[in-house]
Scaffold this motif. Structure first.
Motif, mmCIF file in Angstrom:
data_model
loop_
_atom_site.group_PDB
_atom_site.id
_atom_site.type_symbol
_atom_site.label_atom_id
_atom_site.label_comp_id
_atom_site.label_asym_id
_atom_site.label_seq_id
_atom_site.Cartn_x
_atom_site.Cartn_y
_atom_site.Cartn_z
ATOM 1 N N GLY A 65 1.252 6.270 -0.748
ATOM 2 C CA GLY A 65 0.113 5.435 -1.084
ATOM 3 C C GLY A 65 -0.776 5.146 0.112
ATOM 4 O O GLY A 65 -0.688 5.789 1.155
ATOM 5 N N SER A 66 -1.633 4.142 -0.039
ATOM 6 C CA SER A 66 -2.633 3.839 0.990
ATOM 7 C C SER A 66 -2.181 2.787 1.993
ATOM 8 O O SER A 66 -2.831 2.594 3.015
ATOM 9 C CB SER A 66 -3.928 3.363 0.321
ATOM 10 O OG SER A 66 -3.686 2.193 -0.445
ATOM 11 N N VAL A 67 -1.070 2.084 1.712
ATOM 12 C CA VAL A 67 -0.565 1.033 2.584
ATOM 13 C C VAL A 67 0.789 1.455 3.146
ATOM 14 O O VAL A 67 1.662 1.882 2.382
ATOM 15 C CB VAL A 67 -0.430 -0.297 1.820
ATOM 16 C CG1 VAL A 67 0.204 -1.375 2.699
ATOM 17 C CG2 VAL A 67 -1.791 -0.766 1.315
ATOM 18 N N PHE A 68 0.964 1.322 4.461
ATOM 19 C CA PHE A 68 2.267 1.656 5.033
ATOM 20 C C PHE A 68 3.307 0.659 4.548
ATOM 21 O O PHE A 68 4.303 1.041 3.935
ATOM 22 C CB PHE A 68 2.199 1.662 6.562
ATOM 23 C CG PHE A 68 3.508 2.007 7.220
ATOM 24 C CD1 PHE A 68 3.933 3.330 7.278
ATOM 25 C CD2 PHE A 68 4.315 1.024 7.766
ATOM 26 C CE1 PHE A 68 5.150 3.663 7.865
ATOM 27 C CE2 PHE A 68 5.524 1.340 8.363
ATOM 28 C CZ PHE A 68 5.950 2.664 8.405
ATOM 29 N N SER A 69 3.098 -0.611 4.812
ATOM 30 C CA SER A 69 3.955 -1.668 4.250
ATOM 31 C C SER A 69 3.271 -3.015 4.432
ATOM 32 O O SER A 69 2.770 -3.331 5.517
ATOM 33 C CB SER A 69 5.329 -1.695 4.911
ATOM 34 O OG SER A 69 6.086 -2.802 4.414
ATOM 35 N N SER A 70 3.290 -3.809 3.354
ATOM 36 C CA SER A 70 2.682 -5.138 3.384
ATOM 37 C C SER A 70 3.660 -6.208 3.840
ATOM 38 O O SER A 70 3.341 -7.395 3.812
ATOM 39 C CB SER A 70 2.138 -5.490 1.998
ATOM 40 O OG SER A 70 3.187 -5.451 1.041
ATOM 41 N N VAL B 231 2.159 6.229 10.365
ATOM 42 C CA VAL B 231 1.445 5.102 9.758
ATOM 43 C C VAL B 231 0.096 5.575 9.209
ATOM 44 O O VAL B 231 -0.841 5.826 9.971
ATOM 45 C CB VAL B 231 1.246 3.967 10.766
ATOM 46 C CG1 VAL B 231 0.716 2.721 10.068
ATOM 47 C CG2 VAL B 231 2.554 3.653 11.487
ATOM 48 N N GLN B 232 0.012 5.659 7.903
ATOM 49 C CA GLN B 232 -1.189 6.179 7.255
ATOM 50 C C GLN B 232 -2.164 5.086 6.850
ATOM 51 O O GLN B 232 -3.325 5.362 6.551
ATOM 52 C CB GLN B 232 -0.795 7.016 6.030
ATOM 53 C CG GLN B 232 -0.674 6.272 4.708
ATOM 54 C CD GLN B 232 0.509 5.314 4.637
ATOM 55 O OE1 GLN B 232 1.165 5.037 5.622
ATOM 56 N NE2 GLN B 232 0.760 4.786 3.442
ATOM 57 N N GLY B 233 -1.710 3.820 6.823
ATOM 58 C CA GLY B 233 -2.579 2.738 6.362
ATOM 59 C C GLY B 233 -2.177 1.421 6.984
ATOM 60 O O GLY B 233 -1.612 1.378 8.078
ATOM 61 N N MET B 234 -2.447 0.340 6.281
ATOM 62 C CA MET B 234 -2.190 -0.993 6.810
ATOM 63 C C MET B 234 -0.692 -1.279 6.917
ATOM 64 O O MET B 234 0.083 -0.948 6.036
ATOM 65 C CB MET B 234 -2.847 -2.020 5.876
ATOM 66 C CG MET B 234 -2.711 -3.456 6.302
ATOM 67 S SD MET B 234 -3.693 -4.561 5.250
ATOM 68 C CE MET B 234 -2.943 -4.231 3.647
ATOM 69 N N ALA B 235 -0.310 -1.928 8.020
ATOM 70 C CA ALA B 235 1.071 -2.377 8.236
ATOM 71 C C ALA B 235 1.009 -3.845 8.633
ATOM 72 O O ALA B 235 0.510 -4.176 9.710
ATOM 73 C CB ALA B 235 1.747 -1.547 9.318
#
Length: 258
Positions: free
Chosen positions: A58-63, A103-107
Protein backbone atom coordinates in the motif's frame (compact mmCIF):
# COMPACT_ATOMS: atom_id res chain seq x y z
CA UNK A 1 5.44 -19.52 6.58
CA UNK A 2 1.80 -18.45 6.31
CA UNK A 3 0.56 -15.34 8.11
CA UNK A 4 -2.53 -13.13 8.11
CA UNK A 5 -1.01 -9.68 8.54
CA UNK A 6 2.39 -10.07 6.89
CA UNK A 7 3.73 -11.92 3.87
CA UNK A 8 7.04 -13.71 3.43
CA UNK A 9 8.99 -14.56 0.31
CA UNK A 10 12.58 -15.06 -0.74
CA UNK A 11 14.69 -13.75 -3.61
CA UNK A 12 17.74 -16.01 -3.78
CA UNK A 13 19.37 -15.56 -0.35
CA UNK A 14 17.31 -12.48 0.58
CA UNK A 15 14.18 -12.68 2.74
CA UNK A 16 11.43 -10.17 1.99
CA UNK A 17 8.93 -9.62 4.80
CA UNK A 18 6.02 -7.34 3.94
CA UNK A 19 3.56 -5.65 6.29
CA UNK A 20 0.27 -6.56 4.66
CA UNK A 21 -2.55 -4.58 6.28
CA UNK A 22 -2.83 -1.77 3.73
CA UNK A 23 -6.53 -1.29 4.55
CA UNK A 24 -5.45 -0.36 8.11
CA UNK A 25 -2.37 1.62 7.01
CA UNK A 26 -0.23 -1.30 8.18
CA UNK A 27 -0.98 -0.50 11.80
CA UNK A 28 1.03 -2.63 14.22
CA UNK A 29 -1.70 -4.69 15.83
CA UNK A 30 -0.76 -7.14 18.54
CA UNK A 31 -1.26 -10.04 16.13
CA UNK A 32 0.88 -8.40 13.42
CA UNK A 33 3.72 -7.78 15.86
CA UNK A 34 3.57 -11.38 17.06
CA UNK A 35 3.66 -12.60 13.47
CA UNK A 36 6.67 -10.41 12.76
CA UNK A 37 8.49 -11.75 15.82
CA UNK A 38 7.74 -15.32 14.74
CA UNK A 39 8.83 -14.69 11.15
CA UNK A 40 12.05 -12.92 12.12
CA UNK A 41 12.89 -15.67 14.60
CA UNK A 42 12.45 -18.31 11.89
CA UNK A 43 14.61 -16.32 9.47
CA UNK A 44 17.26 -15.94 12.15
CA UNK A 45 17.62 -19.73 12.30
CA UNK A 46 18.20 -20.09 8.55
CA UNK A 47 21.75 -20.01 7.20
CA UNK A 48 20.55 -19.81 3.58
CA UNK A 49 19.06 -16.34 4.10
CA UNK A 50 21.68 -13.59 4.34
CA UNK A 51 19.69 -10.34 4.48
CA UNK A 52 16.12 -9.30 5.35
CA UNK A 53 14.13 -6.59 3.57
CA UNK A 54 11.22 -5.23 5.62
CA UNK A 55 8.70 -3.72 3.22
CA UNK A 56 5.04 -2.70 3.33
CA UNK A 57 2.03 -3.04 1.04
CA UNK A 58 0.00 0.00 0.00
CA UNK A 59 0.86 3.69 0.25
CA UNK A 60 1.73 3.81 3.98
CA UNK A 61 4.70 2.01 5.49
CA UNK A 62 3.13 1.89 8.96
CA UNK A 63 0.90 4.24 10.93
CA UNK A 64 2.13 2.84 14.25
CA UNK A 65 0.13 1.02 16.89
CA UNK A 66 -3.43 0.03 16.03
CA UNK A 67 -5.30 2.66 18.07
CA UNK A 68 -8.48 0.57 18.04
CA UNK A 69 -6.64 -1.79 20.41
CA UNK A 70 -5.69 1.04 22.77
CA UNK A 71 -9.07 2.23 24.03
CA UNK A 72 -10.45 1.24 27.43
CA UNK A 73 -7.80 -1.34 28.31
CA UNK A 74 -6.43 -2.27 31.71
CA UNK A 75 -2.89 -1.32 32.75
CA UNK A 76 -1.62 -4.91 32.38
CA UNK A 77 -2.95 -5.07 28.83
CA UNK A 78 -1.00 -1.94 27.89
CA UNK A 79 2.09 -3.40 29.54
CA UNK A 80 1.70 -6.53 27.43
CA UNK A 81 1.23 -4.49 24.24
CA UNK A 82 4.38 -2.43 24.76
CA UNK A 83 6.34 -5.49 25.92
CA UNK A 84 5.53 -7.23 22.62
CA UNK A 85 6.49 -4.08 20.72
CA UNK A 86 9.80 -3.91 22.59
CA UNK A 87 10.43 -7.59 21.86
CA UNK A 88 9.83 -6.94 18.16
CA UNK A 89 12.26 -4.03 18.00
CA UNK A 90 14.90 -6.05 19.86
CA UNK A 91 14.38 -9.03 17.54
CA UNK A 92 15.18 -6.90 14.49
CA UNK A 93 18.60 -6.25 15.97
CA UNK A 94 19.26 -9.65 17.54
CA UNK A 95 18.86 -11.88 14.49
CA UNK A 96 22.15 -12.49 12.65
CA UNK A 97 20.96 -11.11 9.31
CA UNK A 98 21.02 -7.36 8.64
CA UNK A 99 17.50 -5.94 8.26
CA UNK A 100 16.86 -3.19 5.69
CA UNK A 101 13.66 -1.14 5.95
CA UNK A 102 12.23 -0.40 2.50
CA UNK A 103 10.10 2.68 3.19
CA UNK A 104 7.70 3.52 0.38
CA UNK A 105 5.43 5.94 2.27
CA UNK A 106 4.62 7.49 5.62
CA UNK A 107 6.04 5.92 8.80
CA UNK A 108 4.59 7.33 11.99
CA UNK A 109 4.83 6.64 15.74
CA UNK A 110 5.71 2.94 16.23
CA UNK A 111 6.04 2.72 12.43
CA UNK A 112 8.82 5.31 12.64
CA UNK A 113 10.25 3.30 15.55
CA UNK A 114 10.25 0.24 13.29
CA UNK A 115 12.36 2.07 10.70
CA UNK A 116 14.73 3.43 13.35
CA UNK A 117 15.17 -0.07 14.80
CA UNK A 118 16.15 -1.66 11.49
CA UNK A 119 19.87 -1.89 10.78
CA UNK A 120 19.57 0.07 7.53
CA UNK A 121 16.81 1.93 5.69
CA UNK A 122 16.18 3.15 2.16
CA UNK A 123 13.28 5.53 1.54
CA UNK A 124 11.35 6.61 -1.51
CA UNK A 125 11.31 10.34 -2.20
CA UNK A 126 7.65 10.56 -1.14
CA UNK A 127 8.22 8.87 2.25
CA UNK A 128 7.78 10.85 5.45
CA UNK A 129 8.39 10.22 9.14
CA UNK A 130 6.72 11.47 12.31
CA UNK A 131 6.13 10.73 15.98
CA UNK A 132 2.80 12.56 16.44
CA UNK A 133 1.66 10.89 19.66
CA UNK A 134 1.96 14.15 21.61
CA UNK A 135 -0.93 15.48 19.49
CA UNK A 136 -3.34 12.82 20.76
CA UNK A 137 -2.20 12.74 24.36
CA UNK A 138 0.01 9.68 24.11
CA UNK A 139 3.67 10.73 23.92
CA UNK A 140 5.75 8.44 21.68
CA UNK A 141 7.86 7.23 24.58
CA UNK A 142 8.78 3.77 23.29
CA UNK A 143 9.51 5.10 19.76
CA UNK A 144 11.70 7.68 21.52
CA UNK A 145 14.18 4.94 22.49
CA UNK A 146 14.99 3.99 18.89
CA UNK A 147 14.61 7.51 17.53
CA UNK A 148 16.98 9.14 20.01
CA UNK A 149 19.63 6.53 19.27
CA UNK A 150 19.31 7.08 15.53
CA UNK A 151 19.07 10.88 15.51
CA UNK A 152 20.56 12.20 18.73
CA UNK A 153 18.81 14.28 21.38
CA UNK A 154 17.92 17.56 19.74
CA UNK A 155 16.50 16.20 16.49
CA UNK A 156 14.65 13.37 18.20
CA UNK A 157 13.09 15.78 20.71
CA UNK A 158 12.03 18.13 17.93
CA UNK A 159 10.10 15.31 16.29
CA UNK A 160 8.71 14.04 19.60
CA UNK A 161 7.67 17.41 21.03
CA UNK A 162 6.13 18.89 17.89
CA UNK A 163 4.71 15.77 16.27
CA UNK A 164 5.56 17.32 12.92
CA UNK A 165 6.60 15.12 10.00
CA UNK A 166 9.96 15.28 8.26
CA UNK A 167 10.41 14.43 4.61
CA UNK A 168 12.62 11.67 3.26
CA UNK A 169 15.60 13.90 2.46
CA UNK A 170 15.55 15.41 5.94
CA UNK A 171 15.37 11.87 7.37
CA UNK A 172 18.50 11.02 5.37
CA UNK A 173 20.28 14.21 6.45
CA UNK A 174 19.42 13.44 10.10
CA UNK A 175 20.51 9.80 9.91
CA UNK A 176 17.14 8.06 10.15
CA UNK A 177 17.55 6.50 6.69
CA UNK A 178 20.64 5.71 4.64
CA UNK A 179 19.51 7.15 1.34
CA UNK A 180 16.55 8.41 -0.66
CA UNK A 181 15.70 7.11 -4.12
CA UNK A 182 12.90 7.64 -6.67
CA UNK A 183 9.86 5.49 -5.86
CA UNK A 184 10.22 3.46 -9.04
CA UNK A 185 13.76 2.45 -8.03
CA UNK A 186 13.05 1.66 -4.37
CA UNK A 187 13.00 -2.14 -4.66
CA UNK A 188 15.91 -2.20 -7.11
CA UNK A 189 18.14 -0.12 -4.85
CA UNK A 190 17.12 -2.02 -1.71
CA UNK A 191 17.88 -5.37 -3.33
CA UNK A 192 21.17 -4.01 -4.67
CA UNK A 193 22.22 -3.07 -1.14
CA UNK A 194 21.05 -6.43 0.20
CA UNK A 195 23.00 -8.35 -2.42
CA UNK A 196 26.14 -6.36 -1.71
CA UNK A 197 25.89 -7.31 1.97
CA UNK A 198 25.15 -10.93 1.06
CA UNK A 199 28.47 -11.20 -0.80
CA UNK A 200 30.33 -11.32 2.52
CA UNK A 201 30.66 -14.27 4.87
CA UNK A 202 27.38 -14.71 6.75
CA UNK A 203 29.31 -15.65 9.88
CA UNK A 204 31.40 -12.49 9.75
CA UNK A 205 28.37 -10.27 9.07
CA UNK A 206 26.49 -11.81 12.00
CA UNK A 207 29.53 -11.39 14.25
CA UNK A 208 29.88 -7.76 13.26
CA UNK A 209 26.19 -6.93 13.70
CA UNK A 210 26.16 -8.49 17.15
CA UNK A 211 29.31 -6.63 18.15
CA UNK A 212 27.92 -3.32 16.91
CA UNK A 213 24.90 -3.47 19.22
CA UNK A 214 27.01 -4.80 22.07
CA UNK A 215 29.43 -1.86 22.01
CA UNK A 216 27.41 1.08 20.70
CA UNK A 217 26.17 2.27 24.11
CA UNK A 218 29.35 1.48 26.07
CA UNK A 219 31.89 4.11 27.05
CA UNK A 220 35.03 4.10 24.88
CA UNK A 221 37.31 1.92 27.08
CA UNK A 222 34.60 -0.73 27.47
CA UNK A 223 33.75 -0.52 23.78
CA UNK A 224 37.37 -1.13 22.80
CA UNK A 225 37.65 -4.01 25.28
CA UNK A 226 34.58 -5.60 23.72
CA UNK A 227 35.76 -4.89 20.18
CA UNK A 228 39.29 -6.24 20.57
CA UNK A 229 38.02 -9.53 22.00
CA UNK A 230 35.44 -10.02 19.24
CA UNK A 231 37.92 -9.02 16.53
CA UNK A 232 40.49 -11.47 17.93
CA UNK A 233 37.93 -14.26 17.73
CA UNK A 234 37.02 -13.09 14.23
CA UNK A 235 40.69 -13.21 13.16
CA UNK A 236 41.07 -16.92 13.97
CA UNK A 237 37.87 -17.88 12.11
CA UNK A 238 38.24 -19.86 8.91
CA UNK A 239 36.48 -17.21 6.81
CA UNK A 240 38.82 -14.48 8.07
CA UNK A 241 41.87 -16.53 7.18
CA UNK A 242 40.34 -17.37 3.80
CA UNK A 243 39.45 -13.73 3.11
CA UNK A 244 42.92 -12.46 3.99
CA UNK A 245 44.57 -15.16 1.90
CA UNK A 246 42.28 -14.47 -1.05
CA UNK A 247 43.07 -10.75 -0.87
CA UNK A 248 46.82 -11.38 -0.82
CA UNK A 249 46.53 -13.93 -3.64
CA UNK A 250 44.23 -11.63 -5.68
CA UNK A 251 41.41 -14.17 -5.97
CA UNK A 252 37.75 -14.39 -4.97
CA UNK A 253 37.28 -15.82 -1.47
CA UNK A 254 35.31 -19.02 -0.91
CA UNK A 255 33.27 -18.64 2.27
CA UNK A 256 32.39 -21.58 4.49
CA UNK A 257 30.53 -19.71 7.23
CA UNK A 258 33.03 -20.88 9.84
Amino acid sequence: MNYESISFETEDNIAVVTLNRPQRRNALSLSLMRELIDCLSAIGNRRDLRVVILAAAGSVFSSGHDLSEMVGRELEEYRQLFAICTELMARLQSIPQPVIAEVQGMATAAGCQLVASCDLAIAAERASFATPGVRIGLFCITPMVALSRALGRKRALEMLLTGEAIDAQTAADWGLVNRVVPAERLRTETVRLARRIAEASDMVVALGKNAFYAEIDLDQPKAYACAQEVMSRNAVACDAQEGISAFLEKRTPCWTGK
